[in-house]
Design an enzyme around this catalytic site. Structure first.
Site, mmCIF file in Angstrom:
data_model
loop_
_atom_site.group_PDB
_atom_site.id
_atom_site.type_symbol
_atom_site.label_atom_id
_atom_site.label_comp_id
_atom_site.label_asym_id
_atom_site.label_seq_id
_atom_site.Cartn_x
_atom_site.Cartn_y
_atom_site.Cartn_z
ATOM 1 N N GLU A 1 0.842 -1.208 0.000
ATOM 2 C CA GLU A 1 0.000 0.000 0.000
ATOM 3 C C GLU A 1 0.875 1.255 0.000
ATOM 4 O OE1 GLU A 1 -3.476 -0.507 2.395
ATOM 5 O OE2 GLU A 1 -3.273 1.508 3.238
ATOM 6 N N HIS B 1 -10.565 1.665 2.134
ATOM 7 C CA HIS B 1 -9.689 2.029 3.254
ATOM 8 C C HIS B 1 -10.584 2.437 4.423
ATOM 9 C CE1 HIS B 1 -7.562 5.196 5.624
ATOM 10 N NE2 HIS B 1 -6.590 4.310 5.568
HETATM 11 MG MG LIG Z 1 -2.680 3.046 4.480
#
Ligand SMILES: [Mg+2]
Length: 377
Positions: A220, A296
């Site tokens: 990520e 997220h």
């Molecule tokens: Mg992150």
């Protein structure tokens, strides 16, 4: 039906002095966000979260949204996303506009679901979905050094079958953290890593190659979110999938990620990307190009609820059903009462599955007395 009341509720909570935690970029003690509470002329209440500090959300709502939302039919929700780019057009994709919009948009969808008696994931066109696979977001960097194994041991004991850990503070530490996490999680668990954009491409590539043997499901934010050429460079030189999206706001930013093949996984945050209306557009763009969608989530419980409903609505198509990939949902394991205390029935991610509420709207009951405890205005 029309909206008669629009309230922004700033929330914040701080860890004790000296107990900062965070990522490769640094530590923080305070968690601040904003709830949006809508009420309609028939007394229906809808909740959303604008994942930004209260003072900026209040100012943005007052300047750009309050006049147009009061008196609006919540079923006209999608017009707000369009107008966020046009009226005035200069502010459209900015983080605070999209955050304020997110809170209002999600609250409208909550009202719509409550009005028609359906959970939001069904309103968004999703099939009936009862569970998601939560992944523990953990192994944070801490102000006072703590044993790196402990949070992963806890996640395993709680029944998680997937986890994401923080790396990005230097090559040697990266490899040690990933090696430790994989050893404790076992071979079958999904393991993701998050560099929080703290590297130059060359540094990210070096770590990515060294941790390949630990079967990492995605890396990520290997480089800063603005560094599009950096994403291209990293992606062309490693085999591990790349994810980004927590620092991208609105449909146009995500379109570049998808069209330019900068990532393999897009990660809209339902409190910042523009809300459920915008997230649905983002998911449609991504899945059309066979890019994965995994929200997220570092939000309060209201933002978690929005992410759960959104994730439950995303089609796996066109990914082949012969190679199933579970819809994973990020579940932060750091201490945060804004996540764990403001619902009558908090989400429980332990045991390897996360239940998708089937009640109308977001399917949650907000504990307004708990909200008052963390109110910060
Ligand atoms: Mg992150």
């Amino acid at each position: 039906m029309e909206i008669t009341d629009l309230e922004v509720i700033p929330l914040s909570w701080s860890l004790p002095e000296g107990e900062g935690m965070g990522d490769s970029r640094g530590f923080g003690r305070t968690r601040a966000t904003s709830l949006v509470r809508l009420e309609t002329d028939d007394g229906t209440v809808g909740w959303g979260e604008a994942f930004a500090p209260g003072s900026v959300v209040e100012a943005t709502v007052d300047e750009l949204f309050r006049d147009r939302v009061l008196g609006m039919d919540p079923f006209d929700v999608e017009s707000l996303a369009d107008r966020s780019y046009t009226d005035p057009y200069h502010f459209g994709g900015s983080v605070f506009v999209q955050s304020a919009l997110s809170g209002i948009d999600v609250a409208c969808w909550d009202v719509i679901g409550k009005t028609v008696g359906r959970p939001v994931h069904r309103l968004l066109g999703g099939e009936e979905c009862h569970t998601l696979t939560p992944y523990a977001s953990t192994m944070y960097f801490t102000a006072e050094e703590q044993p790196i194994a402990e949070p992963i041991e806890r996640a395993v004991a709680e029944g998680f079958t997937a986890a994401k850990i923080k790396i990005g503070s230097g090559f040697e530490a990266d490899v040690e953290r990933v090696r430790t996490a994989r050893k404790l999680l076992g071979e079958d668990a999904a393991l993701m890593v998050d560099m929080n954009g703290n590297y130059r491409p060359r540094q990210a590539i070096k770590t990515a190659r060294a941790i390949e043997e630990y079967d990492v499901a995605w890396i990520e934010e290997p480089v800063p979110p603005e560094n599009e050429s950096g994403y291209r460079e990293v992606k062309n030189r490693i085999d591990t999938p790349i994810a980004a999206g927590e620092a991208h706001y609105g449909r146009f930013a995500f379109k570049r990620l998808v069209d330019d093949r900068l990532v393999d996984v897009v990660q809209p945050n339902l409190g910042r990307c523009g809300g459920l209306s915008e997230a649905r557009l983002i998911a449609d763009m991504a899945t059309t190009e066979n890019v994965a969608v995994r929200p997220h989530v570092w939000n309060s419980a209201v933002g978690v609820a929005a992410a759960v409903q959104f994730a439950a609505s995303v089609s796996p198509y066109p990914h082949t059903r012969n190679v199933p990939e579970p819809m994973m949902l990020e579940f932060d394991r750091s201490e945060n009462p804004l996540r764990s205390e403001i619902l009558e029935t908090p989400f429980d991610p332990t045991g390897g599955t996360l239940d998708v509420p089937q009640e109308p709207g977001l399917g949650i009951s907000v504990d307004e007395s708990a909200v008052e405890r963390y109110r910060d205005d």
